[in-house]
Design a protein around this motif. Sequence first.
Motif, PDB file in Angstrom:
ATOM      1  N   ASP A   1      49.650 -23.057 -57.224  1.00  0.00           N
ATOM      2  CA  ASP A   1      49.794 -23.929 -58.185  1.00  0.00           C
ATOM      3  C   ASP A   1      49.957 -25.432 -57.433  1.00  0.00           C
ATOM      4  OD1 ASP A   1      49.029 -22.036 -60.176  1.00  0.00           O
ATOM      5  OD2 ASP A   1      51.065 -21.766 -60.602  1.00  0.00           O
TER       6      ASP A   1
ATOM      7  N   ASN B   1      40.693 -36.693 -51.422  1.00  0.00           N
ATOM      8  CA  ASN B   1      39.733 -36.184 -52.874  1.00  0.00           C
ATOM      9  C   ASN B   1      38.913 -37.753 -53.064  1.00  0.00           C
ATOM     10  OD1 ASN B   1      40.084 -33.569 -52.889  1.00  0.00           O
ATOM     11  ND2 ASN B   1      41.860 -33.888 -54.330  1.00  0.00           N
TER      12      ASN B   1
ATOM     13  N   ASN C   1      46.089 -34.439 -50.328  1.00  0.00           N
ATOM     14  CA  ASN C   1      45.049 -34.293 -51.301  1.00  0.00           C
ATOM     15  C   ASN C   1      44.368 -35.318 -52.102  1.00  0.00           C
ATOM     16  OD1 ASN C   1      45.092 -31.513 -50.283  1.00  0.00           O
ATOM     17  ND2 ASN C   1      46.093 -30.734 -51.828  1.00  0.00           N
TER      18      ASN C   1
ATOM     19  N   GLN D   1      33.720 -26.971 -54.709  1.00  0.00           N
ATOM     20  CA  GLN D   1      34.318 -28.187 -54.246  1.00  0.00           C
ATOM     21  C   GLN D   1      35.747 -27.445 -53.619  1.00  0.00           C
ATOM     22  OE1 GLN D   1      33.117 -31.023 -53.730  1.00  0.00           O
ATOM     23  NE2 GLN D   1      31.225 -30.347 -54.777  1.00  0.00           N
ATOM     24  N   CYS D   2      35.991 -28.421 -52.560  1.00  0.00           N
ATOM     25  CA  CYS D   2      37.670 -27.801 -52.002  1.00  0.00           C
ATOM     26  C   CYS D   2      38.659 -28.405 -52.872  1.00  0.00           C
ATOM     27  CB  CYS D   2      37.635 -28.727 -50.594  1.00  0.00           C
ATOM     28  SG  CYS D   2      38.999 -28.295 -49.935  1.00  0.00           S
ATOM     29  N   ARG D   3      39.522 -27.481 -53.057  1.00  0.00           N
ATOM     30  CA  ARG D   3      40.777 -27.915 -53.867  1.00  0.00           C
ATOM     31  C   ARG D   3      41.822 -28.392 -53.166  1.00  0.00           C
ATOM     32  NH1 ARG D   3      40.532 -25.586 -59.190  1.00  0.00           N
ATOM     33  NH2 ARG D   3      42.307 -26.293 -59.355  1.00  0.00           N
ATOM     34  N   GLY D   4      41.739 -27.988 -51.669  1.00  0.00           N
ATOM     35  CA  GLY D   4      42.822 -28.341 -50.962  1.00  0.00           C
ATOM     36  C   GLY D   4      43.126 -27.300 -49.849  1.00  0.00           C
TER      37      GLY D   4
ATOM     38  N   LEU E   1      39.008 -19.327 -58.390  1.00  0.00           N
ATOM     39  CA  LEU E   1      39.215 -19.882 -56.885  1.00  0.00           C
ATOM     40  C   LEU E   1      38.751 -19.071 -55.942  1.00  0.00           C
ATOM     41  CD1 LEU E   1      42.807 -21.367 -57.255  1.00  0.00           C
ATOM     42  CD2 LEU E   1      40.600 -22.669 -57.623  1.00  0.00           C
TER      43      LEU E   1
ATOM     44  N   ARG F   1      41.795 -15.880 -61.441  1.00  0.00           N
ATOM     45  CA  ARG F   1      41.535 -17.496 -61.334  1.00  0.00           C
ATOM     46  C   ARG F   1      40.149 -17.881 -60.694  1.00  0.00           C
ATOM     47  NH1 ARG F   1      47.117 -19.892 -59.158  1.00  0.00           N
ATOM     48  NH2 ARG F   1      46.172 -21.830 -60.472  1.00  0.00           N
TER      49      ARG F   1
ATOM     50  N   TRP G   1      38.897 -23.124 -52.706  1.00  0.00           N
ATOM     51  CA  TRP G   1      37.628 -23.710 -53.243  1.00  0.00           C
ATOM     52  C   TRP G   1      37.390 -23.505 -54.716  1.00  0.00           C
ATOM     53  CZ3 TRP G   1      34.939 -26.392 -49.318  1.00  0.00           C
ATOM     54  CH2 TRP G   1      35.240 -26.297 -48.167  1.00  0.00           C
ATOM     55  N   ASP G   2      36.803 -24.282 -55.553  1.00  0.00           N
ATOM     56  CA  ASP G   2      36.425 -24.072 -56.780  1.00  0.00           C
ATOM     57  C   ASP G   2      35.359 -23.296 -56.655  1.00  0.00           C
ATOM     58  OD1 ASP G   2      35.165 -24.021 -59.376  1.00  0.00           O
ATOM     59  OD2 ASP G   2      36.716 -25.491 -59.901  1.00  0.00           O
TER      60      ASP G   2
END
Length: 1009
Positions: free
Chosen positions: A266, A530, A526, A210-213, A191, A189, A204-205
């Motif tokens: 997920d 966001n 989130n 960018q922070c994903r959570g 991430l 993935r 992070w992506d």
Amino acid sequence: MNKVNVFGHKSGTLGKVNKVFEIETGLQLVVQNSGYSSGQRAHPQVGHFTQVAFDQSGQRLLAADHLGHFYLFDFGRGRFEHVLHTRHPCTALSFGLRDRRQFLAALADGDVRLLAIGQSGSGPASELATLSGHSAAVTGISPHSGGRYVLTTDPDVTLLWDVDARSRLRRLSVREDVQLLLASFVPTRNLILTAFRDDSLFLWDSETLQCRGQLPTPPPPLQLSGLSTGAEAELGPRYRSLDFTPDGRQLVACGRTRQVHVWDLDSLQMARVLELPASVGMQLCPLRQVAFASSPDAVRSVNLPETEADAGLNSSSSAQHQRRSLALLAVAHSGGVVCVSLGAGGGRSSGATLTNRLQSADSHVTRLAVTKDRLALVNSGQLLIHCLTTALRPESARAAMSARAAANAAAAAAAAADAAAWPATEPVTDRTDRTAATATDSGGDTGRTYTIVSGKAAAAGGGVSPTKSSKQQSQQQQQQQLPQPQPLNRKRLRAILQEFGQFPGKYRLLIWKTLLQLPENTAAFNALYNKGIHPAFLTLQDRFPLRSNKLGRVLQRSLSCVAFWSPLFGEADYLPLLAFPFVKLFQNSQLHSMEVLMTVLTNWCGHWFEYFPNPPLNILAIIENLIAYHDKELYAHLCARGVTSEILAWPLLQTLLTEVLTREEWLSVWDCLLCHPPGYLLYFVAGFTLLSRGPLLRATEVREFELYYRQPGCLGARDLVKQARQLRTRTPAEICPCRLLPAFAPLGGPQYPLFNRYPVFIVDYQVRERDRLREEERRYLEERRALETAQRRSETQRAEEAAWCRQQELLLAAEERRRAMLAQEETTLREQRRQLAAEQRRARVDELAALTAQRQRLRALQSRHRQVEAQRLGDQLGRRQRQTTAADLEDDIIDDEADGLDDDYDDNGSPGLMPQSGGASAGFGLVSELEGVCQDNGRLEADVGRLLDRLQAARDRLKTSGSAAVRKQKSGLNAGTAASLQAAVAAAAANAEGHDDDDATTTTSQSSY
């Protein structure tokens, strides 16, 4: 047992690496690294292995010891090789790059070296590049699943590298004092997971960074009974190791407790909180490392629950394979290694069943590495290689295998004895006459072992009898005897608070989160997070500057989330002052800080906004009634001085008592407030005024009252808590705040509740007005920026024009200087040319003078030559004159000859010489003059020759005549002829002297010129 000592060897064999020597643990190979160095036989040298890593195929293992030696173990070829030696020990090791021969090794000096093994997969390793950039030792290396990018982590910074380009792409640093634990790519993935020492986990992506959570962190198990006995329980799990499932969909982490946390990546939710069996250790048994292990031949040892994402997939083969073949290996801090099977319960917190103990508690395992069919353990510096299939089997299955092996050995021995005792005839047997064998349940879930013995053994009391493992029975009894932890409740916490006055500092955050019942709605958080920064708090750091940038960012994001949750809080000017203490307390968790703030606003401040934007008149009236009921004199004094509840209560409510209490006092007060209903806060506000009775009665000006409620006083937290309790017991029910205000209500989940207890039309109007003002301000700022841009542009143009003018002036000045320099150079050149011309003239004059002197010398030579020749001619004529006896017949001829000769002299002036001009001859060259002189000499010689010829002819005629008279006459004639010849010679000499005078005149004129 297969043992190999690699100390001092460049290469060697591994023996039978595929044979299992210990059925209980699946041990295949023991690698030692000890021996005597060359020249030192007194004490052996021991090399402790510190880092191990399998390659992608799982057939090769790379191990490094603390002396800097790297050994490659090739299980396919059954050999080992010493591939590298470095000056510094290795701190991290990893394969996983595009080229399977390449690996990364981090050294203690902070450098990460990219190395490659030989082309054939063996031989010494060659260094390809050195990745420098860390100031501390690297603690983790994580390659991307594609093999091109790599993350390297030290406690302060994480670096992203492009291995193919040998270059650093990004530097991910931590600005505050929170150290990094790990930064890792999630398998399969795009991430990146970052774990910090404060237990915060972020996704992070990997492409946009960018922070994903943020992943939620559950509280550690806490027994209140243990507080009084002094048992140590750490605040938070303090993660030490993390690992991912092969598909990258779940994350497992362990720390200082027996709990193992499992997240679903997920949904960014906590999937399970697993409690390892008590036999692993005490309540707070630290776990050093945790890892997933997968083997297709292993029994079902891990049963993870299906997530919502799994249930929604059409094909669940990957999830089934994961539940069927994954096992969880945990390394305790004491050194023991266990393999656990997780319960099948669907709850978030459940127990785990111990299926195998690979190493006992007295072992010293420091690191493990897992591949698809092997397990490598570093135990007391040695390297142990286990068969993963055998290691993952439950203890009951391995006990059955041991019993089966023992029974087979016994049967073989009995058969050999029977064959020796009985004759060699075909025996008659029935179906019950079997060799000893054992069978186990394939699932390994019942824990029962069925033993099938031979007929003789059955007759002696054997047969098929199910027996339960005594070890499992003892484990279950120990678990039943252990005291179960009791949940926290407000009643027990009030008892602790009443006895000690406050909660323990290291447990306060945990207790507060428990009392506030934070739901940890990660998805809803989130969604709010966001949205970014709320417009009302864009300039928060300018209005409220803080020393810590991190705390300022957390406060800004928390207030923004609350403002996006309810528009009301974007209009409350005092909200930053109210939220600051809670955000500072929970600054390490953005989720918890926001949820604590939302819980306080909905419960303790829920009815403050019914008269917004005015102060909460209903709440202030309750406080005023409390003061009037318990101290009428003080209330009358306040009314007489014009002091209302907006002065004596509203400042305390806006800041939640932070301006009048110190940090420790404020924490103690809120420890008490969180254990009571929300209305209990009003007792503290009224009690502060009642305890300040003396100073307030002495105050006379409104300014003095305002100042008193805005600065720290001399009241202590204990006095304030005691006063609040007394007010609650003495206050009648009709004015009791706890009865007038609603009880505590948690936020709940999975979504946050709506907050609409405020005049919506007023807030909407203010929002519209604020938006309008913000839009006008934006336009004004745009116009101002445009004006400033135009001014800057004009200033820039003026500056450029002034610079251009200065440049032109400089160019003109330079041109003038250049012209002056050229004029000066031209003058100098002209003067040099004049001097050169004068020098040339002087050289010409000197040359002409030299030529003139040379010509004079030549003329002088010619003159002397002519004089000598004339003298010779005179001598010859004298001799001829004396010897001549010419005949008379020849007198006429002689006369004619003399007359002709006289005529020639008269015509030419001198025999054989051309008349010359004294002034004009000086202009000719020396060559022409010499040629003229030579011609004159030639003519003179020709004339003299002719004259001599004529004289000879006359002599001959005279000889033939023989006449005396003729000789007498001839004698007189010869005398006349001789005189004529002498006169001609004298004329020629005079002519030569004339030429010499002309040359002297010419030389004089040239010298004067």
